[in-house]
Design an enzyme around this catalytic site. Structure first.
Site, PDB file in Angstrom:
ATOM      1  N   ARG A  73     -16.337   8.686   3.875  1.00 18.02           N
ATOM      2  CA  ARG A  73     -15.338   9.722   2.939  1.00 18.02           C
ATOM      3  C   ARG A  73     -17.022  11.026   2.503  1.00 18.02           C
ATOM      4  O   ARG A  73     -17.040  12.852   2.245  1.00 18.02           O
ATOM      5  CB  ARG A  73     -14.456   9.451   1.739  1.00 18.02           C
ATOM      6  CG  ARG A  73     -14.028  10.961   1.021  1.00 18.02           C
ATOM      7  CD  ARG A  73     -12.135  10.590   0.719  1.00 18.02           C
ATOM      8  NE  ARG A  73     -12.307   9.324  -0.342  1.00 18.02           N
ATOM      9  CZ  ARG A  73     -12.850   8.977  -1.631  1.00 18.02           C
ATOM     10  NH1 ARG A  73     -12.875  10.644  -1.729  1.00 18.02           N
ATOM     11  NH2 ARG A  73     -12.509   7.987  -2.195  1.00 18.02           N
ATOM     12  N   TYR A 127      -1.594  32.222  12.845  1.00 20.92           N
ATOM     13  CA  TYR A 127      -0.483  30.732  12.928  1.00 20.92           C
ATOM     14  C   TYR A 127       0.410  30.578  12.042  1.00 20.92           C
ATOM     15  O   TYR A 127       0.458  30.642  11.308  1.00 20.92           O
ATOM     16  CB  TYR A 127      -1.527  30.197  13.263  1.00 20.92           C
ATOM     17  CG  TYR A 127      -0.876  28.549  13.115  1.00 20.92           C
ATOM     18  CD1 TYR A 127      -0.117  28.257  14.124  1.00 20.92           C
ATOM     19  CD2 TYR A 127      -1.443  27.365  12.832  1.00 20.92           C
ATOM     20  CE1 TYR A 127       1.204  27.367  14.155  1.00 20.92           C
ATOM     21  CE2 TYR A 127      -1.041  26.220  12.245  1.00 20.92           C
ATOM     22  CZ  TYR A 127       0.660  25.998  13.886  1.00 20.92           C
ATOM     23  OH  TYR A 127       1.136  24.663  13.482  1.00 20.92           O
ATOM     24  N   ASP A 192     -10.285  33.713  12.085  1.00 16.00           N
ATOM     25  CA  ASP A 192      -9.636  32.205  13.152  1.00 16.00           C
ATOM     26  C   ASP A 192      -9.984  32.459  14.247  1.00 16.00           C
ATOM     27  O   ASP A 192      -9.560  33.430  14.951  1.00 16.00           O
ATOM     28  CB  ASP A 192      -8.395  32.033  12.420  1.00 16.00           C
ATOM     29  CG  ASP A 192      -7.798  31.239  13.730  1.00 16.00           C
ATOM     30  OD1 ASP A 192      -7.844  30.886  14.028  1.00 16.00           O
ATOM     31  OD2 ASP A 192      -6.475  30.452  12.676  1.00 16.00           O
ATOM     32  N   LYS A 217      -7.770  22.063  19.671  1.00 19.11           N
ATOM     33  CA  LYS A 217      -7.117  23.102  20.779  1.00 19.11           C
ATOM     34  C   LYS A 217      -8.529  23.722  21.662  1.00 19.11           C
ATOM     35  O   LYS A 217      -8.328  22.143  22.800  1.00 19.11           O
ATOM     36  CB  LYS A 217      -6.839  24.591  19.893  1.00 19.11           C
ATOM     37  CG  LYS A 217      -5.529  24.712  19.666  1.00 19.11           C
ATOM     38  CD  LYS A 217      -4.372  23.987  19.140  1.00 19.11           C
ATOM     39  CE  LYS A 217      -3.377  24.329  18.502  1.00 19.11           C
ATOM     40  NZ  LYS A 217      -3.782  23.808  17.150  1.00 19.11           N
TER      41      LYS A 217
END
Length: 408
Positions: A73, A127, A192, A217
Protein backbone atom coordinates in the site's frame (compact mmCIF):
# COMPACT_ATOMS: atom_id res chain seq x y z
CA UNK A 1 7.49 15.70 -33.42
CA UNK A 2 7.86 17.43 -30.09
CA UNK A 3 11.09 16.68 -28.27
CA UNK A 4 11.34 16.03 -24.56
CA UNK A 5 14.11 16.23 -22.00
CA UNK A 6 14.28 12.74 -20.55
CA UNK A 7 16.54 13.75 -17.70
CA UNK A 8 19.32 11.25 -18.45
CA UNK A 9 21.41 13.34 -20.86
CA UNK A 10 21.51 16.74 -22.49
CA UNK A 11 19.90 15.38 -25.65
CA UNK A 12 16.10 15.53 -25.65
CA UNK A 13 14.17 12.55 -26.93
CA UNK A 14 11.00 12.45 -29.00
CA UNK A 15 7.70 11.43 -27.44
CA UNK A 16 7.60 8.13 -29.35
CA UNK A 17 11.04 7.24 -28.02
CA UNK A 18 10.10 8.15 -24.47
CA UNK A 19 6.96 6.05 -24.73
CA UNK A 20 9.08 2.99 -25.49
CA UNK A 21 11.94 3.57 -23.06
CA UNK A 22 10.73 5.64 -20.10
CA UNK A 23 10.71 3.62 -16.89
CA UNK A 24 12.82 0.91 -18.49
CA UNK A 25 16.32 2.39 -18.76
CA UNK A 26 17.77 0.15 -16.03
CA UNK A 27 16.58 -3.14 -17.53
CA UNK A 28 19.65 -3.93 -19.62
CA UNK A 29 21.87 -3.42 -16.57
CA UNK A 30 19.67 -5.89 -14.71
CA UNK A 31 20.03 -8.42 -17.50
CA UNK A 32 16.36 -8.03 -18.45
CA UNK A 33 14.49 -7.01 -21.55
CA UNK A 34 10.89 -6.89 -20.30
CA UNK A 35 10.06 -5.08 -17.03
CA UNK A 36 9.69 -7.45 -14.07
CA UNK A 37 6.27 -7.92 -12.49
CA UNK A 38 6.48 -7.67 -8.69
CA UNK A 39 3.34 -9.14 -7.10
CA UNK A 40 4.54 -8.98 -3.49
CA UNK A 41 2.18 -7.55 -0.91
CA UNK A 42 4.83 -7.42 1.81
CA UNK A 43 8.61 -7.05 1.90
CA UNK A 44 10.63 -8.83 4.64
CA UNK A 45 13.21 -7.05 6.78
CA UNK A 46 15.24 -8.26 9.75
CA UNK A 47 15.79 -4.70 10.99
CA UNK A 48 12.54 -3.56 12.60
CA UNK A 49 14.10 -0.31 13.84
CA UNK A 50 15.14 0.68 10.35
CA UNK A 51 11.71 -0.20 9.02
CA UNK A 52 10.08 1.92 11.71
CA UNK A 53 12.27 4.85 10.74
CA UNK A 54 11.36 4.48 7.07
CA UNK A 55 7.65 4.30 7.89
CA UNK A 56 7.98 7.43 10.02
CA UNK A 57 9.71 9.19 7.13
CA UNK A 58 6.90 8.32 4.75
CA UNK A 59 4.28 9.45 7.25
CA UNK A 60 6.10 12.77 7.59
CA UNK A 61 7.03 13.49 3.98
CA UNK A 62 5.13 11.17 1.62
CA UNK A 63 8.37 10.70 -0.32
CA UNK A 64 8.93 7.40 -2.08
CA UNK A 65 11.02 5.09 0.12
CA UNK A 66 14.50 4.02 -0.80
CA UNK A 67 14.68 0.26 -0.98
CA UNK A 68 11.77 -2.18 -0.63
CA UNK A 69 8.44 -0.49 0.13
CA UNK A 70 7.63 -2.39 3.37
CA UNK A 71 4.03 -3.00 2.26
CA UNK A 72 2.29 -2.81 -1.10
CA UNK A 73 0.00 0.00 0.00
CA UNK A 74 3.03 2.28 0.28
CA UNK A 75 4.49 1.51 -3.13
CA UNK A 76 5.21 -1.16 -5.72
CA UNK A 77 8.25 -1.34 -8.04
CA UNK A 78 6.23 -2.27 -11.14
CA UNK A 79 3.68 0.51 -10.59
CA UNK A 80 6.55 2.93 -9.93
CA UNK A 81 7.90 2.25 -13.43
CA UNK A 82 4.55 3.18 -14.94
CA UNK A 83 4.38 6.32 -12.81
CA UNK A 84 7.84 7.41 -13.89
CA UNK A 85 7.04 6.82 -17.55
CA UNK A 86 3.72 8.69 -17.47
CA UNK A 87 5.30 11.63 -15.64
CA UNK A 88 7.93 11.89 -18.34
CA UNK A 89 5.37 11.74 -21.14
CA UNK A 90 3.33 14.50 -19.48
CA UNK A 91 6.37 16.63 -18.70
CA UNK A 92 5.66 16.52 -14.96
CA UNK A 93 7.96 15.96 -12.00
CA UNK A 94 6.02 12.97 -10.70
CA UNK A 95 2.95 10.80 -11.12
CA UNK A 96 0.89 8.78 -8.67
CA UNK A 97 -1.22 5.84 -9.85
CA UNK A 98 -4.52 4.65 -8.43
CA UNK A 99 -7.00 1.81 -8.84
CA UNK A 100 -9.19 3.83 -11.23
CA UNK A 101 -9.63 7.30 -12.65
CA UNK A 102 -12.30 8.04 -10.05
CA UNK A 103 -9.98 6.90 -7.26
CA UNK A 104 -7.37 9.30 -8.64
CA UNK A 105 -9.81 12.23 -8.67
CA UNK A 106 -11.01 11.32 -5.18
CA UNK A 107 -7.44 11.42 -3.90
CA UNK A 108 -6.90 14.87 -5.41
CA UNK A 109 -10.06 16.22 -3.78
CA UNK A 110 -9.17 14.67 -0.41
CA UNK A 111 -5.63 16.04 -0.62
CA UNK A 112 -6.90 19.58 -1.16
CA UNK A 113 -9.67 19.22 1.44
CA UNK A 114 -7.10 18.10 4.02
CA UNK A 115 -5.62 21.60 3.71
CA UNK A 116 -9.02 23.22 4.33
CA UNK A 117 -9.60 23.88 0.63
CA UNK A 118 -12.91 22.15 -0.05
CA UNK A 119 -14.25 24.42 -2.78
CA UNK A 120 -13.85 23.44 -6.44
CA UNK A 121 -14.49 25.55 -9.52
CA UNK A 122 -15.39 23.31 -12.46
CA UNK A 123 -16.37 23.67 -16.10
CA UNK A 124 -19.00 21.41 -17.66
CA UNK A 125 -19.11 19.04 -19.35
CA UNK A 126 -17.01 16.59 -17.41
CA UNK A 127 -17.14 12.82 -17.37
CA UNK A 128 -20.50 11.99 -15.78
CA UNK A 129 -19.12 10.36 -12.64
CA UNK A 130 -16.66 13.22 -12.11
CA UNK A 131 -19.61 15.60 -12.37
CA UNK A 132 -21.57 13.52 -9.86
CA UNK A 133 -18.68 13.26 -7.39
CA UNK A 134 -18.33 17.04 -7.36
CA UNK A 135 -22.03 17.93 -7.44
CA UNK A 136 -23.17 15.44 -4.81
CA UNK A 137 -20.62 16.62 -2.25
CA UNK A 138 -19.85 13.03 -1.30
CA UNK A 139 -16.40 14.01 -0.04
CA UNK A 140 -17.55 17.16 1.71
CA UNK A 141 -16.53 19.32 -1.21
CA UNK A 142 -18.50 22.20 -2.65
CA UNK A 143 -18.52 23.02 -6.36
CA UNK A 144 -19.22 26.14 -8.38
CA UNK A 145 -19.99 25.42 -12.01
CA UNK A 146 -18.99 28.08 -14.50
CA UNK A 147 -17.76 28.60 -18.04
CA UNK A 148 -14.08 29.35 -18.69
CA UNK A 149 -14.72 33.11 -18.76
CA UNK A 150 -16.16 33.00 -15.24
CA UNK A 151 -13.39 31.08 -13.50
CA UNK A 152 -11.59 34.05 -11.97
CA UNK A 153 -14.81 35.44 -10.47
CA UNK A 154 -15.80 32.05 -9.06
CA UNK A 155 -12.59 31.54 -7.07
CA UNK A 156 -12.91 31.95 -3.29
CA UNK A 157 -10.38 31.94 -0.44
CA UNK A 158 -11.19 28.26 0.19
CA UNK A 159 -10.96 27.21 -3.47
CA UNK A 160 -8.52 24.32 -3.71
CA UNK A 161 -8.89 23.38 -7.33
CA UNK A 162 -10.11 24.44 -10.75
CA UNK A 163 -11.09 21.50 -12.96
CA UNK A 164 -11.61 21.29 -16.70
CA UNK A 165 -11.69 18.41 -19.16
CA UNK A 166 -10.37 19.21 -22.62
CA UNK A 167 -11.46 17.82 -24.99
CA UNK A 168 -14.54 17.32 -22.85
CA UNK A 169 -16.53 14.15 -22.41
CA UNK A 170 -18.72 13.67 -24.42
CA UNK A 171 -19.11 16.87 -26.50
CA UNK A 172 -15.37 17.22 -27.25
CA UNK A 173 -15.53 20.93 -26.38
CA UNK A 174 -12.05 22.37 -25.94
CA UNK A 175 -10.75 24.86 -23.41
CA UNK A 176 -7.86 27.25 -23.90
CA UNK A 177 -5.75 25.65 -21.19
CA UNK A 178 -3.19 28.42 -21.08
CA UNK A 179 -5.89 31.09 -20.68
CA UNK A 180 -7.71 29.04 -18.05
CA UNK A 181 -4.48 28.53 -16.10
CA UNK A 182 -3.94 32.29 -16.12
CA UNK A 183 -7.47 32.81 -14.76
CA UNK A 184 -6.72 30.42 -11.89
CA UNK A 185 -4.02 32.60 -10.37
CA UNK A 186 -2.45 30.66 -7.51
CA UNK A 187 -5.18 28.00 -7.46
CA UNK A 188 -4.03 24.73 -9.09
CA UNK A 189 -5.62 23.89 -12.42
CA UNK A 190 -6.49 20.23 -12.94
CA UNK A 191 -6.91 19.15 -16.55
CA UNK A 192 -8.47 15.79 -17.32
CA UNK A 193 -6.32 14.75 -20.29
CA UNK A 194 -7.89 11.33 -20.81
CA UNK A 195 -9.22 12.03 -24.32
CA UNK A 196 -6.17 13.84 -25.69
CA UNK A 197 -3.35 11.90 -23.99
CA UNK A 198 0.15 13.41 -23.96
CA UNK A 199 0.37 12.49 -27.66
CA UNK A 200 -1.94 15.39 -28.56
CA UNK A 201 -1.39 17.82 -25.68
CA UNK A 202 0.63 18.20 -22.49
CA UNK A 203 -1.26 20.52 -20.14
CA UNK A 204 1.66 21.02 -17.74
CA UNK A 205 3.44 22.94 -20.47
CA UNK A 206 0.39 25.18 -20.77
CA UNK A 207 0.18 26.07 -17.11
CA UNK A 208 -1.81 23.22 -15.56
CA UNK A 209 -0.42 21.95 -12.27
CA UNK A 210 -2.34 18.66 -12.11
CA UNK A 211 -3.11 16.28 -14.99
CA UNK A 212 -5.62 13.48 -14.53
CA UNK A 213 -6.02 10.34 -16.61
CA UNK A 214 -8.43 7.49 -16.54
CA UNK A 215 -5.62 5.11 -17.46
CA UNK A 216 -8.28 2.52 -18.29
CA UNK A 217 -8.71 4.30 -21.62
CA UNK A 218 -5.89 5.18 -24.03
CA UNK A 219 -2.98 4.56 -21.70
CA UNK A 220 -3.94 0.90 -21.34
CA UNK A 221 -5.43 0.85 -24.80
CA UNK A 222 -6.80 -2.67 -24.96
CA UNK A 223 -9.90 -2.64 -22.78
CA UNK A 224 -8.42 -5.08 -20.29
CA UNK A 225 -6.99 -2.99 -17.46
CA UNK A 226 -8.43 -0.40 -15.05
CA UNK A 227 -6.45 2.37 -13.45
CA UNK A 228 -6.05 6.08 -12.88
CA UNK A 229 -3.04 8.36 -12.60
CA UNK A 230 -2.26 11.94 -11.60
CA UNK A 231 0.76 13.78 -13.00
CA UNK A 232 1.90 16.74 -10.89
CA UNK A 233 4.85 18.24 -9.06
CA UNK A 234 6.69 16.18 -6.46
CA UNK A 235 5.31 18.20 -3.55
CA UNK A 236 1.70 17.37 -4.39
CA UNK A 237 2.66 13.80 -5.31
CA UNK A 238 3.86 13.28 -1.75
CA UNK A 239 0.45 14.23 -0.39
CA UNK A 240 -1.27 11.97 -2.92
CA UNK A 241 0.91 9.03 -1.86
CA UNK A 242 -0.16 9.57 1.73
CA UNK A 243 -3.83 9.72 0.72
CA UNK A 244 -3.40 6.55 -1.33
CA UNK A 245 -1.77 4.78 1.60
CA UNK A 246 -4.52 5.86 3.98
CA UNK A 247 -7.47 5.12 1.69
CA UNK A 248 -6.10 2.04 -0.06
CA UNK A 249 -6.92 2.99 -3.64
CA UNK A 250 -3.76 1.35 -4.94
CA UNK A 251 -3.14 0.19 -8.49
CA UNK A 252 -2.59 -3.57 -8.73
CA UNK A 253 0.92 -4.46 -9.94
CA UNK A 254 -0.44 -6.43 -12.90
CA UNK A 255 -2.41 -3.35 -13.94
CA UNK A 256 0.76 -1.29 -13.60
CA UNK A 257 2.60 -3.77 -15.81
CA UNK A 258 -0.11 -3.64 -18.48
CA UNK A 259 -0.27 0.15 -18.37
CA UNK A 260 3.48 0.47 -18.79
CA UNK A 261 3.25 -1.87 -21.76
CA UNK A 262 0.35 0.18 -23.13
CA UNK A 263 2.40 3.37 -23.03
CA UNK A 264 4.95 1.89 -25.42
CA UNK A 265 2.41 1.83 -28.27
CA UNK A 266 0.40 4.90 -27.20
CA UNK A 267 1.70 7.31 -29.88
CA UNK A 268 1.23 4.78 -32.68
CA UNK A 269 -2.28 3.85 -31.57
CA UNK A 270 -3.47 7.42 -31.02
CA UNK A 271 -2.15 8.64 -34.36
CA UNK A 272 -3.56 5.71 -36.33
CA UNK A 273 -6.99 5.94 -34.69
CA UNK A 274 -6.98 9.73 -35.09
CA UNK A 275 -6.40 9.39 -38.81
CA UNK A 276 -9.43 7.13 -39.17
CA UNK A 277 -11.50 9.39 -36.92
CA UNK A 278 -10.74 12.44 -39.05
CA UNK A 279 -11.86 10.58 -42.17
CA UNK A 280 -15.08 9.43 -40.51
CA UNK A 281 -15.75 13.00 -39.37
CA UNK A 282 -15.31 14.21 -42.94
CA UNK A 283 -17.93 11.75 -44.15
CA UNK A 284 -20.34 12.30 -41.28
CA UNK A 285 -20.19 16.07 -41.79
CA UNK A 286 -21.80 15.73 -45.23
CA UNK A 287 -24.23 12.92 -44.38
CA UNK A 288 -27.88 14.07 -44.48
CA UNK A 289 -28.74 11.78 -41.57
CA UNK A 290 -26.40 13.70 -39.26
CA UNK A 291 -27.48 16.94 -37.59
CA UNK A 292 -24.13 17.96 -36.19
CA UNK A 293 -20.62 16.59 -35.80
CA UNK A 294 -18.32 17.47 -32.90
CA UNK A 295 -14.58 17.00 -33.32
CA UNK A 296 -11.77 18.84 -31.53
CA UNK A 297 -9.29 21.09 -33.29
CA UNK A 298 -6.37 19.09 -31.88
CA UNK A 299 -7.76 15.96 -33.56
CA UNK A 300 -7.88 12.66 -31.76
CA UNK A 301 -9.77 9.39 -31.94
CA UNK A 302 -13.00 10.56 -30.27
CA UNK A 303 -16.04 11.63 -32.31
CA UNK A 304 -19.41 12.91 -31.16
CA UNK A 305 -22.35 13.40 -33.50
CA UNK A 306 -26.04 14.13 -33.27
CA UNK A 307 -28.50 12.28 -35.48
CA UNK A 308 -31.83 13.38 -36.92
CA UNK A 309 -33.28 9.93 -36.24
CA UNK A 310 -33.39 7.89 -33.08
CA UNK A 311 -29.87 7.37 -31.65
CA UNK A 312 -31.00 4.17 -29.96
CA UNK A 313 -31.58 2.62 -33.37
CA UNK A 314 -27.96 3.34 -34.29
CA UNK A 315 -26.78 1.65 -31.10
CA UNK A 316 -28.94 -1.37 -31.89
CA UNK A 317 -27.83 -1.45 -35.53
CA UNK A 318 -24.03 -1.66 -35.32
CA UNK A 319 -22.38 -5.04 -35.82
CA UNK A 320 -18.64 -4.42 -36.17
CA UNK A 321 -18.59 -1.41 -33.85
CA UNK A 322 -19.15 -2.43 -30.23
CA UNK A 323 -22.00 -0.74 -28.35
CA UNK A 324 -20.32 -0.27 -24.97
CA UNK A 325 -19.14 2.34 -22.50
CA UNK A 326 -15.50 3.32 -22.11
CA UNK A 327 -13.11 4.40 -24.85
CA UNK A 328 -9.53 4.31 -26.03
CA UNK A 329 -9.41 0.63 -26.94
CA UNK A 330 -8.02 -0.90 -30.12
CA UNK A 331 -11.60 -1.65 -31.18
CA UNK A 332 -14.25 0.97 -31.93
CA UNK A 333 -16.89 1.63 -29.28
CA UNK A 334 -20.09 3.65 -29.48
CA UNK A 335 -22.48 4.72 -26.73
CA UNK A 336 -25.37 7.06 -25.99
CA UNK A 337 -24.14 9.44 -23.24
CA UNK A 338 -27.60 10.58 -22.10
CA UNK A 339 -28.45 6.94 -21.35
CA UNK A 340 -25.14 5.68 -20.02
CA UNK A 341 -22.01 7.71 -19.22
CA UNK A 342 -23.85 10.92 -18.30
CA UNK A 343 -27.10 9.43 -17.03
CA UNK A 344 -26.08 10.29 -13.49
CA UNK A 345 -25.93 14.01 -14.34
CA UNK A 346 -29.19 15.90 -13.82
CA UNK A 347 -31.10 16.23 -17.09
CA UNK A 348 -31.09 20.03 -17.09
CA UNK A 349 -27.36 20.20 -16.36
CA UNK A 350 -26.69 17.58 -18.99
CA UNK A 351 -28.55 19.44 -21.71
CA UNK A 352 -27.17 22.86 -20.79
CA UNK A 353 -23.67 21.38 -21.17
CA UNK A 354 -24.51 20.33 -24.73
CA UNK A 355 -25.20 16.67 -24.05
CA UNK A 356 -28.38 16.36 -26.11
CA UNK A 357 -30.53 13.26 -26.21
CA UNK A 358 -29.58 12.73 -29.85
CA UNK A 359 -25.84 12.75 -29.20
CA UNK A 360 -23.73 9.65 -29.79
CA UNK A 361 -20.10 9.30 -28.73
CA UNK A 362 -17.74 7.06 -30.66
CA UNK A 363 -14.22 5.99 -29.76
CA UNK A 364 -12.53 5.08 -33.02
CA UNK A 365 -10.22 2.09 -32.89
CA UNK A 366 -7.70 0.51 -35.22
CA UNK A 367 -10.02 -1.24 -37.67
CA UNK A 368 -9.92 -0.34 -41.37
CA UNK A 369 -11.81 2.90 -41.88
CA UNK A 370 -13.85 1.48 -44.79
CA UNK A 371 -15.13 -1.34 -42.61
CA UNK A 372 -16.05 1.11 -39.90
CA UNK A 373 -17.88 3.40 -42.31
CA UNK A 374 -19.79 0.51 -43.83
CA UNK A 375 -20.99 -0.62 -40.41
CA UNK A 376 -21.83 2.89 -39.26
CA UNK A 377 -23.74 3.87 -42.39
CA UNK A 378 -25.74 0.64 -42.28
CA UNK A 379 -26.66 1.36 -38.66
CA UNK A 380 -27.67 4.91 -39.55
CA UNK A 381 -29.93 3.53 -42.28
CA UNK A 382 -31.44 0.76 -40.19
CA UNK A 383 -35.26 0.86 -39.96
CA UNK A 384 -36.58 2.07 -36.59
CA UNK A 385 -36.88 -0.64 -33.97
CA UNK A 386 -40.03 0.96 -32.60
CA UNK A 387 -41.73 4.31 -32.07
CA UNK A 388 -39.37 7.27 -32.00
CA UNK A 389 -38.34 7.97 -28.42
CA UNK A 390 -38.67 11.47 -27.04
CA UNK A 391 -35.47 13.40 -27.65
CA UNK A 392 -34.28 16.92 -27.18
CA UNK A 393 -33.39 19.27 -30.03
CA UNK A 394 -29.75 19.40 -31.02
CA UNK A 395 -27.73 21.67 -28.78
CA UNK A 396 -27.00 25.11 -30.14
CA UNK A 397 -23.50 26.02 -31.28
CA UNK A 398 -21.49 25.75 -34.43
CA UNK A 399 -20.01 22.48 -35.67
CA UNK A 400 -16.28 22.35 -35.17
CA UNK A 401 -13.92 22.44 -38.12
CA UNK A 402 -12.66 19.10 -39.34
CA UNK A 403 -8.86 18.98 -39.17
CA UNK A 404 -6.66 16.66 -41.14
CA UNK A 405 -5.31 13.42 -39.65
CA UNK A 406 -3.33 13.93 -36.47
CA UNK A 407 0.18 12.90 -37.38
CA UNK A 408 2.33 14.93 -35.05
Amino acid sequence: MDAMDHGLSDTPRALATEAVHAGREDLAGLGLHAPPLDLSTTYPSYDARAEAARIDEFATTGARLDGPPVYARLDNPTVARFEEALARLEGAEAAVAFASGMAALTAVLLARASQGLKHVVAVRPLYGCSDHLLDAGLLGTEVTWTDPAGIADAIRPDTGLVMVESPANPTLAEADIRAVAHSCGSVPLLVDNTFATPVLQRPVGQGARIVLHSATKYLGGHGDVMGGVVACDEEFARTLRQVRFATGGVLHPLAGYLLLRGLSTLPVRVRAASSSAAELVRRLATDPRIARVHYPRIGGAMIAFEVYGDPHDVIAGVRLITPAVSLGSVDTLIQHPASISHRIVAEGDRRSAGVSDRLLRMSVGLEDVEDLWRDLTQALSAPPAGPLRATAPAASGRPVAVPGPAGR
